[in-house]
Write a protein that holds these residues in place. Structure first.
Motif, PDB file in Angstrom:
ATOM      1  N   UNK A 231       0.841  -1.196   0.000  1.00  0.00           N
ATOM      2  CA  UNK A 231       0.000   0.000   0.000  1.00  0.00           C
ATOM      3  C   UNK A 231       0.877   1.248   0.000  1.00  0.00           C
ATOM      4  N   UNK A 232       0.440   2.267  -0.702  1.00  0.00           N
ATOM      5  CA  UNK A 232       1.105   3.553  -0.704  1.00  0.00           C
ATOM      6  C   UNK A 232       0.061   4.644  -0.590  1.00  0.00           C
ATOM      7  N   UNK A 239      -3.728   3.483  -1.317  1.00  0.00           N
ATOM      8  CA  UNK A 239      -4.102   2.642  -2.449  1.00  0.00           C
ATOM      9  C   UNK A 239      -3.241   1.379  -2.464  1.00  0.00           C
ATOM     10  N   UNK A 240      -3.814   0.297  -2.984  1.00  0.00           N
ATOM     11  CA  UNK A 240      -3.097  -0.970  -3.085  1.00  0.00           C
ATOM     12  C   UNK A 240      -2.390  -1.044  -4.437  1.00  0.00           C
ATOM     13  N   UNK A 241      -1.115  -1.433  -4.402  1.00  0.00           N
ATOM     14  CA  UNK A 241      -0.340  -1.570  -5.634  1.00  0.00           C
ATOM     15  C   UNK A 241       0.471  -2.866  -5.570  1.00  0.00           C
ATOM     16  N   UNK A 242       0.950  -3.290  -6.737  1.00  0.00           N
ATOM     17  CA  UNK A 242       1.891  -4.409  -6.817  1.00  0.00           C
ATOM     18  C   UNK A 242       3.186  -3.883  -7.415  1.00  0.00           C
ATOM     19  N   UNK A 243       4.282  -4.101  -6.724  1.00  0.00           N
ATOM     20  CA  UNK A 243       5.576  -3.597  -7.186  1.00  0.00           C
ATOM     21  C   UNK A 243       6.638  -4.646  -6.916  1.00  0.00           C
ATOM     22  N   UNK A 290      11.427  11.191   1.656  1.00  0.00           N
ATOM     23  CA  UNK A 290      10.527  10.398   0.830  1.00  0.00           C
ATOM     24  C   UNK A 290      10.807   8.912   0.862  1.00  0.00           C
ATOM     25  N   UNK A 291      11.406   8.419   1.957  1.00  0.00           N
ATOM     26  CA  UNK A 291      11.655   6.976   2.051  1.00  0.00           C
ATOM     27  C   UNK A 291      10.338   6.210   1.946  1.00  0.00           C
ATOM     28  N   UNK A 292       9.294   6.767   2.537  1.00  0.00           N
ATOM     29  CA  UNK A 292       7.958   6.165   2.475  1.00  0.00           C
ATOM     30  C   UNK A 292       6.949   7.253   2.120  1.00  0.00           C
ATOM     31  N   UNK A 293       5.834   6.849   1.499  1.00  0.00           N
ATOM     32  CA  UNK A 293       4.805   7.821   1.126  1.00  0.00           C
ATOM     33  C   UNK A 293       3.866   8.147   2.270  1.00  0.00           C
TER      34      UNK A 293
END
Length: 315
Positions: A231-232, A239-243, A290-293
């Motif tokens: 999630x970011x 929002x859910x993402x795939x990375x 910006x290490x994490x959103x």
């Protein structure tokens, strides 16, 4: 035989008071009259000195807000100034704290943790503060000691899947990873508690780990990445993402890889330059890098840090 005496043993003539002794009398004699007000002390400073007080006060104010956001009320302004800027002269630290107390007063009485300090530590602090006030050089020529080098991290080759290592409890997590966190933190010049807090936050205390990637570092185009659903925060919404995320041979290699990653990216230079003793300043710099959103990333790390054992109680 010449009976005339001269030099240090001469008894002729009146004793002369030296200029140096007069100056020491002025410095050591009790001050007469009422103490100066905050306004008078600020007015008596040079413009660069006032800018220093203002800039320091802004950073301390930001750090205090970070602490209050996670319910930490263990320090007032003065104690926070001293913990963030250990080499700041006593008179400047006092001014910074008084300015903040005047302009942004706290609505609580600090309840500091009990910290055991040796007599030598107290003596060293007092000596350091007064030596700084008089412009004395305490250390002399500086020699740089050889710095401990962390072992190189081992990433997984392309196509190979890392066997994840998980931990069943916070105590097991800390026992296993505190040594490597200290190793990497020493090399980076940061607090090892921030390294541990990031590993704990990104992996749920080592219970939710894929590819032994404790630090949540993405592949960034490197081969061997592992698809992970995460999630970011985008435009204020989660929002859910795939990375693709990096894989490591072990959790320890993940933390060493984190160290290599930070050193290779200039965006983290302010975090690495904040100083290992300045955890609050480091957290602010890490958030802005910006290490994490997640906009509350630093607050969450601070909350975890507060839950870690004190140095003397560490596993």
């Amino acid at each position: 035989m010449n009976d005339n005496k001269s030099g240090l043993m001469s008894s002729t003539g009146p004793k002369q008071t030296t200029t140096v002794l007069d100056e020491m009398r002025k410095l050591l004699a009790p001050q007469s009259g009422p103490p100066e007000t905050l306004e008078e002390r600020l007015a008596g400073m040079t413009e660069p000195q006032r800018r220093t007080v203002l800039q320091t006060a802004r950073l301390v104010q930001m750090a205090m807000r970070t602490k209050l956001a996670v319910g930490d009320q263990t320090e007032g302004y003065y104690d926070l100034v001293r913990s963030m800027y250990r080499n700041l002269p006593h008179n400047i630290a006092t001014l910074v704290a008084e300015v903040l107390d005047e302009t942004d007063p706290l609505n609580f009485t600090p309840q500091p943790k009990t910290v055991k300090r040796s007599r030598s530590d107290i003596s060293a602090q007092v000596y350091s503060e007064y030596a700084s006030a008089f412009g004395m050089d305490l250390e002399g020529p500086k020699q740089t000691a050889p710095q401990q080098q962390a072992s190189p991290p081992q990433t997984q080759p392309k196509g190979a899947a890392a066997k994840p290592q998980t931990y069943h409890s916070k105590e097991e997590f800390l026992a296993a990873l505190t040594p490597v966190a200290k190793e990497v933190a020493l090399e980076l010049g940061v607090s090892h508690k921030i390294v541990l807090a990031q590993a704990a936050l990104e992996s749920g205390w080592g219970k939710s780990v894929k590819g032994n990637n404790l630090m949540g570092i993405k592949s960034h185009g490197e081969a061997g990445g592992l698809d992970v659903v995460t999630h970011e925060v985008v435009n204020g919404k989660k929002v859910k993402i795939t990375d693709k995320f990096r894989q490591y041979a072990s959790p320890e290699d993940s933390i060493r890889g984190y160290g290599s990653f930070l050193k290779a990216n200039s965006r983290y230079k302010h975090f690495l330059q904040a100083g290992a003793e300045n955890e609050d300043a480091q957290l602010s710099a890490l958030q802005s890098s910006g290490y994490a959103t997640d906009p509350k990333y630093a607050y969450k790390l601070k909350s975890i840090i507060n839950s870690l054992p004190d140095e003397e109680d560490e596993i």
